[in-house]
Motif scaffolding. Sequence first.
Motif, PDB file in Angstrom:
ATOM      1  N   VAL A 116     -15.810 -58.961  25.232  1.00  0.00           N
ATOM      2  CA  VAL A 116     -15.243 -59.316  26.536  1.00  0.00           C
ATOM      3  C   VAL A 116     -15.597 -58.213  27.520  1.00  0.00           C
ATOM      4  CG1 VAL A 116     -13.128 -59.728  27.848  1.00  0.00           C
ATOM      5  CG2 VAL A 116     -13.335 -60.621  25.522  1.00  0.00           C
ATOM      6  N   GLY A 117     -16.224 -58.589  28.618  1.00  0.00           N
ATOM      7  CA  GLY A 117     -16.634 -57.594  29.606  1.00  0.00           C
ATOM      8  C   GLY A 117     -17.648 -56.613  29.060  1.00  0.00           C
ATOM      9  N   GLY A 118     -18.446 -57.066  28.095  1.00  0.00           N
ATOM     10  CA  GLY A 118     -19.480 -56.209  27.522  1.00  0.00           C
ATOM     11  C   GLY A 118     -18.978 -55.200  26.517  1.00  0.00           C
ATOM     12  N   VAL A 119     -17.705 -55.300  26.117  1.00  0.00           N
ATOM     13  CA  VAL A 119     -17.117 -54.373  25.157  1.00  0.00           C
ATOM     14  C   VAL A 119     -16.584 -55.161  23.964  1.00  0.00           C
ATOM     15  CG1 VAL A 119     -15.386 -52.569  24.785  1.00  0.00           C
ATOM     16  CG2 VAL A 119     -16.453 -52.832  27.043  1.00  0.00           C
ATOM     17  N   SER A 120     -16.814 -54.664  22.761  1.00  0.00           N
ATOM     18  CA  SER A 120     -16.328 -55.333  21.556  1.00  0.00           C
ATOM     19  C   SER A 120     -14.817 -55.513  21.613  1.00  0.00           C
ATOM     20  CB  SER A 120     -16.705 -54.523  20.318  1.00  0.00           C
ATOM     21  OG  SER A 120     -16.008 -55.005  19.175  1.00  0.00           O
ATOM     22  N   ILE A 121     -14.348 -56.662  21.151  1.00  0.00           N
ATOM     23  CA  ILE A 121     -12.900 -56.893  21.113  1.00  0.00           C
ATOM     24  C   ILE A 121     -12.221 -55.957  20.116  1.00  0.00           C
ATOM     25  CG2 ILE A 121     -13.121 -59.298  21.809  1.00  0.00           C
ATOM     26  CD1 ILE A 121     -12.514 -60.069  18.856  1.00  0.00           C
ATOM     27  N   PHE A 122     -12.982 -55.392  19.176  1.00  0.00           N
ATOM     28  CA  PHE A 122     -12.408 -54.502  18.166  1.00  0.00           C
ATOM     29  C   PHE A 122     -12.409 -53.031  18.581  1.00  0.00           C
ATOM     30  CE2 PHE A 122     -14.096 -58.125  15.610  1.00  0.00           C
ATOM     31  CZ  PHE A 122     -12.869 -58.624  15.218  1.00  0.00           C
ATOM     32  N   ASN A 123     -12.918 -52.748  19.764  1.00  0.00           N
ATOM     33  CA  ASN A 123     -12.980 -51.368  20.265  1.00  0.00           C
ATOM     34  C   ASN A 123     -11.617 -50.989  20.846  1.00  0.00           C
ATOM     35  OD1 ASN A 123     -13.434 -48.945  21.556  1.00  0.00           O
ATOM     36  ND2 ASN A 123     -15.404 -49.560  22.441  1.00  0.00           N
ATOM     37  N   LYS A 124     -10.841 -50.254  20.083  1.00  0.00           N
ATOM     38  CA  LYS A 124      -9.480 -49.903  20.535  1.00  0.00           C
ATOM     39  C   LYS A 124      -9.487 -48.942  21.714  1.00  0.00           C
ATOM     40  CE  LYS A 124      -8.810 -46.417  16.851  1.00  0.00           C
ATOM     41  NZ  LYS A 124     -10.033 -46.713  16.071  1.00  0.00           N
ATOM     42  N   ASN A 125     -10.616 -48.272  21.949  1.00  0.00           N
ATOM     43  CA  ASN A 125     -10.677 -47.326  23.063  1.00  0.00           C
ATOM     44  C   ASN A 125     -10.669 -48.021  24.426  1.00  0.00           C
ATOM     45  OD1 ASN A 125     -10.804 -44.981  21.440  1.00  0.00           O
ATOM     46  ND2 ASN A 125     -12.986 -45.343  21.081  1.00  0.00           N
ATOM     47  N   ARG A 126     -10.964 -49.329  24.445  1.00  0.00           N
ATOM     48  CA  ARG A 126     -10.990 -50.058  25.708  1.00  0.00           C
ATOM     49  C   ARG A 126      -9.609 -50.083  26.373  1.00  0.00           C
ATOM     50  NH1 ARG A 126     -13.292 -55.493  25.161  1.00  0.00           N
ATOM     51  NH2 ARG A 126     -12.697 -55.638  27.347  1.00  0.00           N
ATOM     52  N   TRP A 127      -8.567 -49.896  25.582  1.00  0.00           N
ATOM     53  CA  TRP A 127      -7.204 -50.024  26.095  1.00  0.00           C
ATOM     54  C   TRP A 127      -6.670 -48.714  26.684  1.00  0.00           C
ATOM     55  CZ3 TRP A 127      -5.874 -54.912  26.423  1.00  0.00           C
ATOM     56  CH2 TRP A 127      -6.473 -55.831  25.538  1.00  0.00           C
ATOM     57  N   LYS A 128      -7.388 -47.629  26.467  1.00  0.00           N
ATOM     58  CA  LYS A 128      -6.906 -46.333  26.941  1.00  0.00           C
ATOM     59  C   LYS A 128      -6.798 -46.310  28.471  1.00  0.00           C
ATOM     60  CE  LYS A 128      -8.545 -43.483  23.086  1.00  0.00           C
ATOM     61  NZ  LYS A 128      -9.456 -42.373  22.685  1.00  0.00           N
ATOM     62  N   LYS A 129      -5.662 -45.821  28.951  1.00  0.00           N
ATOM     63  CA  LYS A 129      -5.405 -45.598  30.382  1.00  0.00           C
ATOM     64  C   LYS A 129      -5.316 -46.884  31.196  1.00  0.00           C
ATOM     65  CE  LYS A 129      -7.592 -41.010  30.372  1.00  0.00           C
ATOM     66  NZ  LYS A 129      -8.602 -40.135  31.001  1.00  0.00           N
ATOM     67  N   LEU A 130      -5.248 -48.064  30.544  1.00  0.00           N
ATOM     68  CA  LEU A 130      -5.069 -49.299  31.300  1.00  0.00           C
ATOM     69  C   LEU A 130      -3.599 -49.484  31.658  1.00  0.00           C
ATOM     70  CD1 LEU A 130      -7.314 -51.976  29.503  1.00  0.00           C
ATOM     71  CD2 LEU A 130      -7.887 -50.482  31.427  1.00  0.00           C
ATOM     72  N   SER A 131      -3.360 -49.907  32.864  1.00  0.00           N
ATOM     73  CA  SER A 131      -1.997 -50.228  33.281  1.00  0.00           C
ATOM     74  C   SER A 131      -1.567 -51.538  32.620  1.00  0.00           C
ATOM     75  CB  SER A 131      -1.935 -50.380  34.794  1.00  0.00           C
ATOM     76  OG  SER A 131      -2.680 -51.523  35.204  1.00  0.00           O
ATOM     77  N   ASP A 132      -0.281 -51.853  32.707  1.00  0.00           N
ATOM     78  CA  ASP A 132       0.208 -53.129  32.162  1.00  0.00           C
ATOM     79  C   ASP A 132      -0.524 -54.301  32.800  1.00  0.00           C
ATOM     80  OD1 ASP A 132       1.964 -51.683  30.640  1.00  0.00           O
ATOM     81  OD2 ASP A 132       3.742 -52.155  31.840  1.00  0.00           O
ATOM     82  N   LYS A 133      -0.723 -54.231  34.094  1.00  0.00           N
ATOM     83  CA  LYS A 133      -1.418 -55.304  34.807  1.00  0.00           C
ATOM     84  C   LYS A 133      -2.851 -55.448  34.308  1.00  0.00           C
ATOM     85  CE  LYS A 133      -2.812 -56.822  39.428  1.00  0.00           C
ATOM     86  NZ  LYS A 133      -2.844 -56.478  40.881  1.00  0.00           N
ATOM     87  N   GLN A 134      -3.532 -54.321  34.109  1.00  0.00           N
ATOM     88  CA  GLN A 134      -4.919 -54.367  33.636  1.00  0.00           C
ATOM     89  C   GLN A 134      -5.003 -54.912  32.214  1.00  0.00           C
ATOM     90  OE1 GLN A 134      -5.678 -50.179  34.454  1.00  0.00           O
ATOM     91  NE2 GLN A 134      -7.166 -50.723  36.066  1.00  0.00           N
ATOM     92  N   GLN A 135      -4.026 -54.582  31.377  1.00  0.00           N
ATOM     93  CA  GLN A 135      -4.004 -55.121  30.020  1.00  0.00           C
ATOM     94  C   GLN A 135      -3.866 -56.636  30.047  1.00  0.00           C
ATOM     95  OE1 GLN A 135      -1.172 -53.198  27.442  1.00  0.00           O
ATOM     96  NE2 GLN A 135      -2.525 -51.449  27.121  1.00  0.00           N
ATOM     97  N   ILE A 136      -2.999 -57.125  30.911  1.00  0.00           N
ATOM     98  CA  ILE A 136      -2.840 -58.581  31.041  1.00  0.00           C
ATOM     99  C   ILE A 136      -4.140 -59.217  31.505  1.00  0.00           C
ATOM    100  CG2 ILE A 136      -1.678 -60.394  32.369  1.00  0.00           C
ATOM    101  CD1 ILE A 136       0.821 -58.568  32.374  1.00  0.00           C
ATOM    102  N   GLU A 137      -4.827 -58.567  32.427  1.00  0.00           N
ATOM    103  CA  GLU A 137      -6.097 -59.095  32.939  1.00  0.00           C
ATOM    104  C   GLU A 137      -7.142 -59.196  31.829  1.00  0.00           C
ATOM    105  OE1 GLU A 137      -6.992 -56.445  36.118  1.00  0.00           O
ATOM    106  OE2 GLU A 137      -5.675 -57.472  37.559  1.00  0.00           O
ATOM    107  N   VAL A 138      -7.201 -58.184  30.960  1.00  0.00           N
ATOM    108  CA  VAL A 138      -8.153 -58.210  29.839  1.00  0.00           C
ATOM    109  C   VAL A 138      -7.811 -59.343  28.879  1.00  0.00           C
ATOM    110  CG1 VAL A 138      -8.971 -56.969  27.799  1.00  0.00           C
ATOM    111  CG2 VAL A 138      -8.745 -55.766  29.980  1.00  0.00           C
TER     112      VAL A 138
END
Length: 269
Positions: A116-138
């Motif tokens: 999703v968005g060019g990043v593996s869904i299994f890459n846990k680092n994608r979630w670092k520093k995301l706000s609650d709103k950004q997490q919902i968007e992902v």
Amino acid sequence: MKFDLHTHHFRCGHADGNIRDYIEAGIAAGLQVIGISDHTPYFGEKEDRAFPQIAMGKSELANYVQEVLELKQEYEGKIDVLLGIESDYFPEHVEEYRLVLSGYPFDYIIGSVHSVGGVSIFNKNRWKKLSDKQQIEVKEQYYRQIQESARSGMFQILGHIDAMKGNYPAFSEISAERILDETLQIIAENGVAIEINTSGKTKLSGGWYPSDAILERACHFGVNVTFGSDAHKPARVGDELALVAQRLKEIGFTEWVYFKNKQMQHVPL
């Protein structure tokens, strides 16, 4: 009837054993039907094998199909061997995948969103520093991509529809009920099945894909379900099949399905 529609082998670069090993494991597990469904090549890349540890090369696809068809004949009367494949769903490459896959006699194609968005869904680092709103968007972007895959007409089965939780268990707690219900309705309307995939136990999330909560909603919306171990080792063929069947009955399902010649086969639970 016992079946397992999601198995891999050495060609993908991250599974053990050959196709015969998985068929023999299926027989040992008491299956009547086994589907071979290794990862598609990356058709959107120029290289023959752009990602050797993820998927087979383009030049191997015909060999893969031929081997499965030969083994289907060899094992006739012992176990029904189905020719499947697990296809990535990349919105920008849909027509290329559709064209190539239409040239082979697949019994079914599993459509899986792995990126999703060019990043593996299994890459846990994608979630670092995301706000609650950004997490919902992902999360919403992930499910919109699954919606697109259901509408594409390319797939009989959608693979592991909450696998984004695999290496980030908190994914399940991100509030997105509206998009999830919308997704399940679209899946039902398009006659695509979802798999109960027991490989989640091998990830940080543990358990199955999808969660019981999603399966309860899927039952409500009339989504068809199937089974896949997503085995990358022969020993995992049919893993927890009986437990899944029992849980589905508890939730309210009365049957599950598999596909042969892309036609849905109904099996009572």
